[in-house]
Scaffold this motif. Structure first.
Motif, PDB file in Angstrom:
ATOM      1  N   LEU A  21      -8.274   6.441   0.794  1.00 19.12           N
ATOM      2  CA  LEU A  21      -7.055   5.801   1.278  1.00 19.12           C
ATOM      3  C   LEU A  21      -6.417   6.643   2.366  1.00 19.12           C
ATOM      4  O   LEU A  21      -6.222   7.852   2.208  1.00 19.12           O
ATOM      5  N   SER A  46      -7.896  -2.285  -4.735  1.00 22.29           N
ATOM      6  CA  SER A  46      -6.934  -3.039  -3.921  1.00 22.29           C
ATOM      7  C   SER A  46      -6.744  -4.482  -4.396  1.00 22.29           C
ATOM      8  O   SER A  46      -6.012  -5.239  -3.760  1.00 22.29           O
ATOM      9  N   ASP A 100      -3.679   8.316   4.678  1.00 19.41           N
ATOM     10  CA  ASP A 100      -2.346   8.836   4.359  1.00 19.41           C
ATOM     11  C   ASP A 100      -1.256   8.191   5.184  1.00 19.41           C
ATOM     12  O   ASP A 100      -0.139   8.015   4.722  1.00 19.41           O
ATOM     13  N   TYR A 145       0.833  -1.204   0.000  1.00 18.65           N
ATOM     14  CA  TYR A 145       0.000   0.000   0.000  1.00 18.65           C
ATOM     15  C   TYR A 145       0.872   1.262   0.000  1.00 18.65           C
ATOM     16  O   TYR A 145       0.492   2.290  -0.566  1.00 18.65           O
ATOM     17  N   THR A 146       2.036   1.165   0.645  1.00 11.50           N
ATOM     18  CA  THR A 146       2.958   2.296   0.632  1.00 11.50           C
ATOM     19  C   THR A 146       3.568   2.480  -0.756  1.00 11.50           C
ATOM     20  O   THR A 146       3.625   3.601  -1.287  1.00 11.50           O
ATOM     21  N   ARG A 163       2.413   1.397  -3.649  1.00 11.29           N
ATOM     22  CA  ARG A 163       1.431   1.644  -4.717  1.00 11.29           C
ATOM     23  C   ARG A 163       0.386   2.673  -4.304  1.00 11.29           C
ATOM     24  O   ARG A 163      -0.734   2.664  -4.806  1.00 11.29           O
ATOM     25  N   HIS A 164       0.760   3.536  -3.414  1.00  4.81           N
ATOM     26  CA  HIS A 164      -0.163   4.542  -2.895  1.00  4.81           C
ATOM     27  C   HIS A 164      -0.787   5.361  -4.020  1.00  4.81           C
ATOM     28  O   HIS A 164      -2.012   5.539  -4.085  1.00  4.81           O
ATOM     29  N   GLN A 165       0.026   5.847  -4.919  1.00  6.59           N
ATOM     30  CA  GLN A 165      -0.460   6.684  -6.008  1.00  6.59           C
ATOM     31  C   GLN A 165      -1.355   5.890  -6.960  1.00  6.59           C
ATOM     32  O   GLN A 165      -2.381   6.401  -7.433  1.00  6.59           O
TER      33      GLN A 165
END
Length: 254
Positions: free
Chosen positions: A251, A170, A253, A149-150, A152-154
């Motif tokens: 999502l 997701s 932050d 998740y970190t 592929r955050h964008q």
């Protein structure tokens, strides 16, 4: 039966193997000597306590004591799995449900098919094997989810912006995380008999059981662990990924 015996004196002599690890840590300046000593002491104390408890439970042969052991194992495994999901809200609750369902379904199947009997000397050790395996799988799932998740955050934000719901946004992360939880079990299956002789099989052979019968038990354990890790991984991931989003399906932050 095997003539194998382990006395206090042989255990003391066996401690020389721990000294080897301590020497390597000291020579290579790994700074793990303290961790090794603490780990060994904890292992001795914990196993000794568990040994006497199991002796009492097996001798009592009481259904409620057996179920109590089941509950204690599941809760302890869930607590440790939850700690590995540090930073994920409700990690303990998700782990508890995943481990309870995975252990109950697998154990129930084994009992109903007659593979094992509902007696403490079989139920308690098998419960520990199943729960610990799911615990490790869940820990890997949580670690993979947090990292992915970190990374592929964008990408997730872009999918949400294009109208995808949180599950669709997701989906790739979910699949990768479930796979990461199951992969060690799958990898270990591939080398059974060729590289490793697992604990169940080795223990039975040590006890004097016919190796062919021991192999049958090990095959049963293989099926058991594969099913339990699959169930535990999918439940923990599908509960865990929702915690990365807020009530507005945005999502987080952090």
């Amino acid at each position: 039966m095997s003539n194998l015996t382990v006395s206090n004196s042989t255990l003391m002599l066996g401690f020389s193997l721990v000294v080897v690890a301590l020497i390597i840590g000291y020579v290579e300046k790994l700074r793990i000597d303290k961790d090794i000593i603490i780990g060994v002491i904890r292992a001795i104390v914990q196993l000794s306590i568990v040994g006497y408890i199991l002796k009492f439970v097996i001798k009592a042969d009481d259904i409620w004591l057996t179920l109590a052991c089941f509950v204690i194992i599941v809760i302890n495994a869930s607590w440790n799995a939850g700690k590995r999901g540090n930073g994920i809200p409700k990690a303990f609750q998700s782990s508890l449900l995943a481990i309870f369902v995975g252990t109950t379904v697998t154990l129930g199947t084994l009992v109903l098919t007659g593979s094992i009997k509902f007696v403490p000397e079989q139920i308690v050790p098998v419960t520990g094997m199943i729960a610990s395996n799911i615990m490790v799988a869940i820990g890997l799932c949580y670690r993979n989810m947090k990292q992915t998740y970190t990374d592929r955050h964008q990408q997730v934000l872009e999918k949400l912006a294009l109208g995808a719901d949180i599950k669709l946004a997701s989906l790739d992360i979910l699949r990768d995380s479930i796979k990461s939880g199951m992969q060690p079990t799958i990898d270990s299956i591939k080398t059974l008999g060729l590289v490793s002789l697992p604990g169940m099989m080795s223990g039975l052979i040590f006890a004097g059981v016919d190796p062919v019968k021991a192999i049958k038990y090990q095959i049963m354990v293989t099926f058991m662990l594969l099913a339990s890790t699959s169930i535990g991984s999918i439940i923990s991931c599908y509960l865990g990924y929702k915690q990365f989003f807020n009530d507005r399906k945005q999502l987080r932050d952090e």
